[in-house]
Design an enzyme around this catalytic site. Structure first.
Site, PDB file in Angstrom:
ATOM      1  N   ILE B  85       0.825  -0.972   0.281  1.00 22.47           N
ATOM      2  CA  ILE B  85      -0.017  -0.095   0.301  1.00 22.47           C
ATOM      3  C   ILE B  85       0.985   1.012   0.000  1.00 22.47           C
ATOM      4  CG2 ILE B  85      -0.272   0.242   2.346  1.00 22.47           C
ATOM      5  CD1 ILE B  85      -3.100   0.702  -1.084  1.00 22.47           C
ATOM      6  N   ASP B 162      -6.982  -2.651   5.232  1.00 23.26           N
ATOM      7  CA  ASP B 162      -6.713  -3.486   7.349  1.00 23.26           C
ATOM      8  C   ASP B 162      -5.962  -3.713   7.114  1.00 23.26           C
ATOM      9  OD1 ASP B 162      -8.209  -5.068   4.994  1.00 23.26           O
ATOM     10  OD2 ASP B 162      -7.331  -5.961   6.290  1.00 23.26           O
ATOM     11  N   GLY B 303      -5.215  -7.109   1.401  1.00 18.69           N
ATOM     12  CA  GLY B 303      -5.841  -6.366   2.475  1.00 18.69           C
ATOM     13  C   GLY B 303      -5.119  -4.962   1.948  1.00 18.69           C
ATOM     14  N   GLU B 304      -5.107  -4.511   2.904  1.00 10.75           N
ATOM     15  CA  GLU B 304      -4.502  -3.007   2.840  1.00 10.75           C
ATOM     16  C   GLU B 304      -4.616  -1.726   2.489  1.00 10.75           C
ATOM     17  OE1 GLU B 304      -0.026  -3.850   1.609  1.00 10.75           O
ATOM     18  OE2 GLU B 304       0.293  -5.024   3.437  1.00 10.75           O
ATOM     19  N   GLY B 305      -5.464  -2.214   2.171  1.00 16.26           N
ATOM     20  CA  GLY B 305      -6.511  -1.075   0.609  1.00 16.26           C
ATOM     21  C   GLY B 305      -5.563  -1.768  -0.440  1.00 16.26           C
TER      22      GLY B 305
END
Lengths: 338, 338
Positions: B85, B162, B303-305
């Protein structure tokens, strides 16, 4: 593509701070580009785009929702910067060439247009061969010259686009001939035919295939059933493969040009990425024939290379992640417990 | 979203030099953004991103392939700029906030990290409520504060991400409770569980649901079965909707936070775009519950966006096309013959 660089890229993907495989297809994209570009650090920053335009004699059969004059009008729109591909090329800071292979009405001088005018469009392929041998050769060479300019400019990625009222009919005929498939499976609404229009298009395709006969040689099929812009696209794709430039293939029309190229030279397949699944229903058959899984499925069906242009940032993101993420060791992050 | 701007955007799409509908979902994206931003010229240039991290007590049940320490290590990696990210936020020239809601081991000072440490992770939701009322409120408010900063910065788009080892278990429990669905349908491999690991995860989820009982109030479910970072995401999404900021929802975890938000305030749904279909198998059920059709399907599950970050350029392309293409009249292009 280079096997040693491929393996090094695969190894690097395992070291980056993420669960293995968790970037999905972006991982494979980076690996493929590393192998194609023979580099540790793949890039898709320098994008060379070319939109190839030409008219189609088969419009005499009434197979398009738009009048034939739109081909020439859109060439002017490309040059003026108002078309979708013009906007997207600026958005990507990409080079955009505009080539007119041949319109029914000569265009005259348009700044920014490479006005080749090989013929006043193709002949009506439902009744006679679309092109002469000289015409198809000239179109293939025009495409190859674009690939040469892309190579000279240091392009890291090539995108070809199409413009030609009537060209979903031409592409469908080509695909039917090369895949021995049914016109019903390849004919679609194009720019907006209704069901009756699609049925008529199927009949026109059937007549063209009957006229053409059994010759399945890719260049013979292209000459008899092709379009000037599709031939130029075929030449550009073959030229990129020969010069080791990765290609991001657009939708239905460009995929049919890719099919001609791959049937002519199977090794060209290794240089092709497929950008998107067109809403034109025949695209799936063409993709399947090349075992191609496109990146995007957004219901686009514009042509011009627009679907490929929209997908460029996926390749750029894949490269950035591959080149710039930290490794588990560098970041002091624990790897999985196994 | 503003109905008048929506209609004007729909009208404009019909005037641009392309067959109507031929840009597929990019047309609807531009129209939705115009309505959300209440503007003639929608934009996704100013992107405010925030990654929310927290630990999960349910890791005591052995439900993750990675050790719990990775949550804190990855927060440091976000701050150092080495995570996926981090790379993608630079690629997009987006703002990236990093918030630690609470790790098992306190992090100490990390430059660039908003270290809130509401609790040393959640309690083990298989055995007791994950959070207290005060903790969930603090997390929701932390998310709302991010939305307020995004609004102050003039963000045109918000992305939440997240990080939390164990959080696919937490998200699956939440989804089961809110959707009255089976743990088998929502539990998946997360960062890399094998089949036996997934079966064990299903049993843990089942125990948590039994302990929790029948209360279906969204905030009660979130308190009992949630995660600190998921609660903060819920607060951020509700805060963006309240401030009329469009949100591009990432994968499984953020979609579950979106589900909590939408169950709590149904009007929030109108501000959400869904970026991608995660490889985590439970994502489909969560998307279906919100009638969400994601833009990308690339097999991502990080995840992480990250999936949302990869999709941003689709919104940017949609806006560029909407704002900058020529109309039929301006370009002198003939419209279809009907």
């Amino acid at each position: 593509p280079d096997a040693a660089y491929r393996q090094q890229a695969l190894d690097r993907q395992q070291l980056l701070t993420k669960p293995p495989g968790s970037l999905g297809r972006l991982e494979q994209l980076a690996v493929d580009l590393a192998a194609q570009q023979a580099t540790h650090r793949p890039r898709a920053d320098q994008v060379h785009m070319a939109v190839f335009a030409g008219d189609h004699g088969v419009c005499d059969e009434g197979i398009s929702a738009f009048p034939r004059a739109v081909t020439g009008q859109m060439i002017a729109n490309f040059a003026e910067g108002g078309a979708a591909i013009s906007v997207l090329s600026r958005h990507l800071e990409a080079t955009l060439e505009v080539l007119n292979l041949g319109t029914v009405e000569p265009l005259g001088h348009l700044p920014g247009v490479n006005n080749l005018q090989i013929a006043p469009g193709t002949a009506n392929l439902a009744q006679q061969p679309a092109m002469t041998h000289d015409q198809v050769t000239a179109a293939l060479c025009a495409g190859d010259a674009v690939a040469e300019r892309a190579a000279s400019a240091g392009a890291q990625l090539f995108i070809g686009g199409d413009m030609g009222i009537g060209n979903t009919t031409t592409a469908a005929v080509l695909a039917c001939a090369l895949l021995n498939d049914d016109p019903e499976a390849l004919a679609g609404p194009g720019t907006g035919l209704d069901a009756a229009g699609v049925s008529h298009k199927v009949e026109v395709i059937r007549r063209a295939l009957q006229r053409h006969g059994d010759n399945r040689d890719p260049l013979a099929v292209l000459t008899s059933l092709g379009g000037l812009e599709i031939a130029a696209l075929t030449g550009a794709l073959l030229g990129c493969a020969a010069r080791r430039i990765p290609v991001l293939v657009d939708g239905f029309i460009v995929s049919v040009a890719a099919l001609v190229a791959v049937r002519q030279r199977p090794g060209a397949r290794a240089w092709l990425h497929f950008a998107h699944r067109s809403a034109e229903p025949g695209h799936d058959r063409v993709l399947a024939a090349m075992e191609a899984r496109p990146l995007l499925d957004l219901g686009m069906r514009l042509g011009e290379g627009s679907g490929a242009a929209v997908a460029v940032n996926l390749l750029r993101a894949a490269c950035s992640l591959h080149n710039s993420m930290a490794t588990f060791r560098d970041a002091g992050v624990s790897n999985r417990e196994d």
